[in-house]
Scaffold this active site. Structure first.
Site, PDB file in Angstrom:
ATOM      1  N   CYS A  66     -16.250   3.434 -64.932  1.00  0.00           N
ATOM      2  CA  CYS A  66     -16.006   4.187 -66.309  1.00  0.00           C
ATOM      3  C   CYS A  66     -15.391   6.215 -65.192  1.00  0.00           C
ATOM      4  O   CYS A  66     -15.326   6.221 -65.223  1.00  0.00           O
ATOM      5  CB  CYS A  66     -17.098   3.472 -67.113  1.00  0.00           C
ATOM      6  SG  CYS A  66     -16.824   4.067 -68.495  1.00  0.00           S
ATOM      7  N   HIS A  89     -16.176  -2.474 -67.890  1.00  0.00           N
ATOM      8  CA  HIS A  89     -17.563  -3.417 -67.171  1.00  0.00           C
ATOM      9  C   HIS A  89     -17.418  -4.570 -67.109  1.00  0.00           C
ATOM     10  O   HIS A  89     -16.740  -5.511 -68.280  1.00  0.00           O
ATOM     11  CB  HIS A  89     -18.612  -2.194 -68.391  1.00  0.00           C
ATOM     12  CG  HIS A  89     -18.439  -0.565 -68.552  1.00  0.00           C
ATOM     13  ND1 HIS A  89     -19.231  -0.419 -67.352  1.00  0.00           N
ATOM     14  CD2 HIS A  89     -18.480   0.017 -69.189  1.00  0.00           C
ATOM     15  CE1 HIS A  89     -19.574   1.266 -67.503  1.00  0.00           C
ATOM     16  NE2 HIS A  89     -18.704   1.574 -69.060  1.00  0.00           N
TER      17      HIS A  89
END
Length: 481
Positions: free
Chosen positions: A330, A427
Site C-alpha cells: 500500500c 493487505h
C-alpha cells in the site's frame, strides 16, 4: 438482554480483548451477539462486507461473534494523519479531515449517527457488547462525548469499568474515576473488574475489597494476564512485539510513524520459519536481512520523510545492492516508486515528493478512496490470495508490466525486472496459508505447519475459557439491559 458497555480506567487496559472474549462467551451460550465501538482511533482498519471501513479490533470482535464485520460496528473511526489532525470516517465512509480542536465541535453532530448504528445492531441481535475509548475519567472531554459516558447515558447502557493492574496504581485508577465523574455518569457504572494480573491473585484480595468499599460498585473478578493475546491481531502498534524469533528467513519491517494495517505482519510473526523484526526509529536495517517490508501508512509522503530521517533510504539501497528483497504494501508500495504527487493536498500540503526509485512507477493521490475485498492470484507462484484494498492514489509505470498479482484477470502491483523489488496494494494476504507458504518457499522456508485462521479461532476460544474461569461472566452478561 440488549447491551453492556466495557469502559477503561485508562487507555490500553485491555478493553478490546475483553469485549472479544465476552462476545465469544455469549455466542457459545447461543446468543446472537454483536460488537460495537462508538468511536475508535486507529490506522489499523478492516474493510467491511458492506464496503466501508472500521477499526481492526471490531473486525476481530465480529469474528468472535461468528459475524462478518459491518460499518455499524464502529460508526466513527478517526485515522491520525498528523499529531494534531485525523481523517474522520463515519459509518464506513470518509467524511472529512479535521484538526483535534475542530473535531471537538464536530463530535456532538455525530452522536445521532452513532445511535443510529447502535439501534440497528440492537434491533437485529440479542446482545450488543460495547467498547469505550480511552477513559471516562478524562472529564475535560465530557462535553459532546460520544465514546464513553456520553454514549452510555444517551443509549442507557450499563457500564463495567476495567482497571489495568499491570501498570500499577489500579486502586487509584478505579477509585479516582469514581471521584471525578459527575453523579449521572457514576450512576451508569454497574461494577468493575481488574485485568492483567500476574502471579498469585489472592494477594490482591484486600485491594479488591478496598475498591468495592470505596466505590460502592460490585466487582466481577480479577483476570490474570493472558499471554496468548499475542496470537490475535493487534490494533495498536504499541502492542506489536519488536522481535518474533524463528529459524530461517530474516524479515525486517520498518515501523513508520503512521504505520497502518500492520496486522499484515501477524501471520509472518507466528511462522516458525521466519525471524521477524519490527525496526524502530534510529535503528539500522541489519545487513543479514533477507526481506525488508515497507508497510502501509496513513501519510505516505510524511512517512517517506520519516524514513529518510532514520537513514533507512541509505540502508535500503545497501540492502538491494547485497541482493536483498523488498516488499512494499500500500503506502510502502507508493514509496518504492519514482515520485508521489499530491496536487490536491489529500494527505497534507499540495506538492510532490521524490520516491525511493526502486520501482519504475509513479503515484498520484486522488480524492476517491478504494475500499474493497479482493480475491487474487499471485503472479509469481500461481497461489490463490485473499486480501483487501484500502487506499487513495493511483500507481502507474513500466514495472506494472510485471504485476505482483492478478485480480479478475487485471494486473495488480508491480515487480522489478530482477524480481527482488515488489509492490502491492493488497493487505491481509499473509493470512492465507497457501499464499504465505508459496511466498516463503521462495526464501527457502518449507512452511506448512501454521494454519493462521485456526490459531486465531483457537485463541478466541481460549480467551473465553480464561474469562469464564476467572470472572463472573454470567453476572456480567446479566447486567445487559
Amino acid at each position: 438482554m440488549t447491551a453492556l458497555m466495557i469502559q477503561g480506567a485508562g487507555s490500553n487496559v485491555g478493553k478490546s480483548l475483553l469485549v472479544a472474549g465476552l462476545c465469544r462467551a455469549a455466542r457459545r451460550r447461543g446468543l446472537r451477539v454483536a460488537p460495537f465501538k462508538p468511536q475508535n482511533m486507529s490506522n489499523n482498519a478492516a474493510v467491511t462486507v458492506d464496503g466501508g471501513e472500521i477499526g481492526r479490533a471490531q473486525a476481530l470482535q465480529a469474528l468472535a461473534c461468528g459475524l462478518e464485520p459491518v460499518s455499524d460496528m464502529n460508526p466513527v473511526l478517526l485515522k491520525p494523519e498528523t499529531d494534531v489532525g485525523a481523517q474522520v470516517v463515519v459509518q464506513g465512509k470518509r467524511l472529512t479531515t479535521t484538526q483535534a480542536r475542530e473535531y471537538r465541535t464536530l463530535k456532538p453532530q455525530l452522536l445521532a449517527r452513532v445511535l443510529e448504528s447502535f439501534h440497528r445492531l440492537r434491533a437485529s441481535h440479542d446482545l450488543v457488547i460495547v467498547e469505550g475509548a480511552g477513559s471516562p475519567a478524562e472529564v475535560n472531554l465530557r462535553a459532546g462525548d460520544i465514546a464513553n459516558m456520553g454514549f452510555a447515558c444517551a443509549a442507557h447502557v450499563p457500564v463495567v469499568l476495567v482497571g489495568d493492574i499491570d501498570r500499577g496504581g489500579v486502586i487509584a485508577q478505579i477509585v479516582g474515576t469514581r471521584a471525578v465523574l459527575p453523579p449521572g455518569d457514576n450512576a451508569m457504572i454497574a461494577g468493575f473488574l481488574i485485568n492483567k494480573f500476574r502471579g498469585d491473585v489472592s494477594l490482591f484480595d484486600d485491594g479488591y475489597t478496598l475498591i468495592a468499599d470505596r466505590t460502592g460498585w460490585p466487582g466481577f473478578g480479577v483476570l490474570p494476564y493472558f499471554p496468548d493475546a499475542v496470537r490475535l491481531p493487534a490494533e495498536d502498534a504499541l502492542d506489536l512485539p519488536r522481535r518474533a524469533r524463528g529459524q530461517g528467513v530474516r524479515v525486517v519491517c520498518l515501523a513508520l510513524s503512521r504505520i497502518a494495517n500492520f496486522d499484515d505482519l501477524d501471520p509472518l510473526g507466528q511462522e516458525p520459519g521466519v525471524d521477524l523484526t519490527l525496526l524502530g526509529p534510529g535503528e539500522v536495517i541489519p545487513g543479514d536481512a533477507d526481506l525488508v517490508i515497507l508497510p502501509g501508512t496513513k501519510s505516505t509522503r510524511g512517512d517517506l520523510a520519516f524514513l529518510r530521517a532514520q537513514g533507512w533510504d541509505v540502508d535500503l539501497a545497501a540492502h538491494v545492492r547485497r541482493g536483498g528483497h523488498v516488499l512494499g504494501i500500500c503506502g510502502g508500495y507508493q514509496m518504492l516508486g519514482r515520485v508521489i504527487r499530491d496536487p490536491l493536498g489529500i494527505e497534507g500540503a499540495p506538492g510532490e515528493t521524490p520516491g525511493l526509485a526502486l520501482l519504475d512507477v509513479a503515484t498520484e493521490m486522488t480524492a476517491d478512496k478504494r475500499l474493497t475485498r479482493v480475491a487474487a492470484t499471485c503472479a509469481a507462484t500461481g497461489a490463490d490470495m485473499q486480501g483487501y484494498e484500502i487506499h487513495i492514489g493511483r500507481t502507474e509505470g513500466a514495472d506494472r508490466a510485471r504485476p505482483f498479482a492478478h485480480v479478475d484477470g487485471a494486473p495488480e502491483g508491480a515487480v522489478s525486472a530482477d524480481g527482488r523489488i515488489m509492490g502491492s496494494y493488497l493487505h491481509g494476504i499473509f493470512a492465507g496459508d497457501g499464499f504465505r507458504r508459496a511466498f516463503l518457499q521462495g526464501f527457502g522456508v518449507a512452511g506448512g505447519g501454521l494454519s493462521y485462521g485456526a490459531v486465531v479461532e483457537q485463541t478466541l476460544d481460549a480467551l473465553a475459557d480464561h474469562m469464564e474461569t476467572h470472572l463472573d461472566v454470567p453476572g456480567l452478561l446479566a447486567l445487559a439491559r
